[in-house]
Write a protein that holds these residues in place. Structure first.
Motif, PDB file in Angstrom:
ATOM      1  N   ALA A  47       0.850  -1.198   0.000  1.00  0.00           N
ATOM      2  CA  ALA A  47       0.000   0.000   0.000  1.00  0.00           C
ATOM      3  C   ALA A  47       0.890   1.254   0.000  1.00  0.00           C
ATOM      4  CB  ALA A  47      -0.929  -0.010   1.213  1.00  0.00           C
ATOM      5  N   ALA A  48       2.001   1.200   0.739  1.00  0.00           N
ATOM      6  CA  ALA A  48       2.940   2.331   0.759  1.00  0.00           C
ATOM      7  C   ALA A  48       3.524   2.527  -0.635  1.00  0.00           C
ATOM      8  CB  ALA A  48       4.052   2.071   1.774  1.00  0.00           C
ATOM      9  N   GLU A  49       3.905   1.426  -1.261  1.00  0.00           N
ATOM     10  CA  GLU A  49       4.446   1.480  -2.626  1.00  0.00           C
ATOM     11  C   GLU A  49       3.417   2.097  -3.584  1.00  0.00           C
ATOM     12  OE1 GLU A  49       7.509   0.325  -3.342  1.00  0.00           O
ATOM     13  OE2 GLU A  49       7.491  -0.578  -5.330  1.00  0.00           O
ATOM     14  N   GLY A  50       2.153   1.700  -3.413  1.00  0.00           N
ATOM     15  CA  GLY A  50       1.080   2.241  -4.257  1.00  0.00           C
ATOM     16  C   GLY A  50       0.923   3.740  -4.042  1.00  0.00           C
ATOM     17  N   ALA A  51       1.026   4.172  -2.781  1.00  0.00           N
ATOM     18  CA  ALA A  51       0.897   5.604  -2.470  1.00  0.00           C
ATOM     19  C   ALA A  51       2.042   6.372  -3.124  1.00  0.00           C
ATOM     20  CB  ALA A  51       0.879   5.811  -0.956  1.00  0.00           C
TER      21      ALA A  51
END
Ligand code: NAD
Ligand code: ZN
Length: 379
Positions: A210-214
């Motif tokens: 999710a951090a990577e997506g953000a």
């Protein structure tokens, strides 16, 4: 194929009882029936959802059962009516399916297929209400329609995504649940605007994705929140710019985050399964525009309690399974992102073990060590 239409005897990791180590047994796997496929699993990995249902502390116990839903394999044979995939095709199993015909599958906004959406309490096939696994004639139950902790498994054809055969299955298997879920929760659901601030609760594989997506979406501050500080160093590689351990503060996390961000974060994504973290993730978003997305699988009796004024003040709460990706339509494209080197999966893979040592993967997750552990079916 010599095995088509016949029962296959193979090894599977059977959970006989809640919380007891899995035991490798010889199981009989029946041939696929109408609209089903039998898949030779080559690589699988452990996701926290398997652990919740194996512990069965906050979930309905269904035993004996074969767990596992994050995996990669090759179609061995297909049942009547299957035309989309054929023996030899490389596939990723998905715990939530896509029939391509129901109102959800036809809607651009939903991946909650009427026929094949996730059902954690069902231990049998949809077609005839029976299990395809047995030991001495006694049924062993399925898990979320995938049961990948077995050398061969039977799935509904709507629960497998056919992918590029060039994609290395020992890597892309992690896209079959956790990484796609976290990535999609940010990109498809939270949709952080460029330059925004995002809080990620829980820095396991799902939260790190999710951090990577953000980061890919262009968020400029990504605040990782976890009770386990050993996660923090690793999380930098996934775009986290700041960290917050709730244990280091006397004040509620939502207040600490509001102070750090001038009133609240623009987006938050909860990837813990803990009800308190879910509430915190909602209450920490900025009024007027903040959006919180729940991803963690809650305890079956959990209740979400917050003051309605939090909604009146124009905060939005959402939730998602599989990051809103449609498994059959979208997952092959996520695999292509990896093939084009636009998405790295290697950094999520910290351990690799032979199938015989599958219980080690459970130990690592219990200790909060590593991110994803690949379980190799062939040693
Ligand atoms: P994980 O165990 O690897 O990571 C969870 C992290 O959350 C850990 O680092 C843990 O320390 C942290 N954590 C736990 N309680 C916390 C709290 N109160 N505050 C802050 N941090 C806390 O698990 P994972 O495999 O990454 O899965 C994460 C969650 O996502 C699980 O609940 C899993 O069931 C769920 N999940 C949901 C979907 C979906 O489609 N919605 C798909 C896959 C996984
Ligand atoms: Zn999962």
């Amino acid at each position: 194929m010599a095995t088509a239409g016949k029962v296959i005897k193979c090894k599977a990791a059977v959970a006989w009882e809640a919380g007891k180590p899995l035991s490798i047994e010889e199981v009989e796997v029946a041939p696929p029936q109408a609209m089903e496929v039998r898949v030779k699993i080559l690589f699988t990995s452990l996701c926290h959802t398997d652990v919740y249902f194996w512990e069965a502390k906050g979930q309905t116990p269904v035993f004996p059962r074969i767990f596992g839903h994050e995996a990669g394999g090759i179609i061995e044979s297909v049942g009547e009516g299957v035309t989309d995939v054929a023996p030899g095709d490389h596939v990723l199993p998905v715990f939530t399916g896509e029939c391509k015909e129901c109102a959800h599958c036809r809607s651009a906004e939903s991946n909650m297929c009427d026929l094949l959406r996730i059902n954690t309490d069902r231990g049998v096939m949809i077609g005839d209400g029976k299990s395809r696994f047995s030991i001495n004639g006694k049924p062993i139950y399925h898990f979320v329609g995938t049961s990948t902790f077995s050398e061969y498994t039977v799935m509904h054809v709507g629960c497998v995504a056919k992918i590029n055969p060039e994609a290395p299955l020992d890597k892309v298997c992690v896209l079959s649940c956790g990484i796609s879920t976290g990535l999609g929760a940010s990109i498809n659901v939270a949709k952080p605007p460029k330059g925004s601030t995002v809080a990620i609760f829980g820095l396991g594989a799902v939260g790190l994705a999710a951090a990577e997506g953000a980061r890919i979406a262009g968020a400029s501050r990504i605040i990782g929140v976890d009770l386990n500080p050993s996660r923090f160093e690793e999380a930098r590689k996934f775009g986290c710019t700041e960290f917050l351990n709730p244990k280091d503060h006397k004040k509620p996390v939502q207040e600490v985050l509001a102070e750090m961000t001038n009133g609240g974060v623009d987006r938050s994504v909860e990837c813990t399964g803990n009800i308190n973290a879910m509430i915190q993730a909602f209450e920490c978003v900025h009024d007027g525009w903040g959006v919180a997305v729940l991803v963690g699988v809650p305890h079956k009796d959990a209740e979400f309690k917050t003051h309605p004024m939090n909604f009146l003040n124009e905060r939005t709460l959402k939730g998602t399974f599989f990051g809103n990706f449609k498994p059959r339509t979208d997952l092959p494209n996520v695999v292509e992102l990896y093939m084009k080197k636009e998405l790295e999966v290697e950094k999520f893979i910290t351990h690799s073990i032979p199938f015989a040592e599958i219980n080690k993967a459970f130990d690592l997750m219990a200790k909060g060590e590593g991110i994803r552990c690949i379980i190799r079916m062939e040693s």
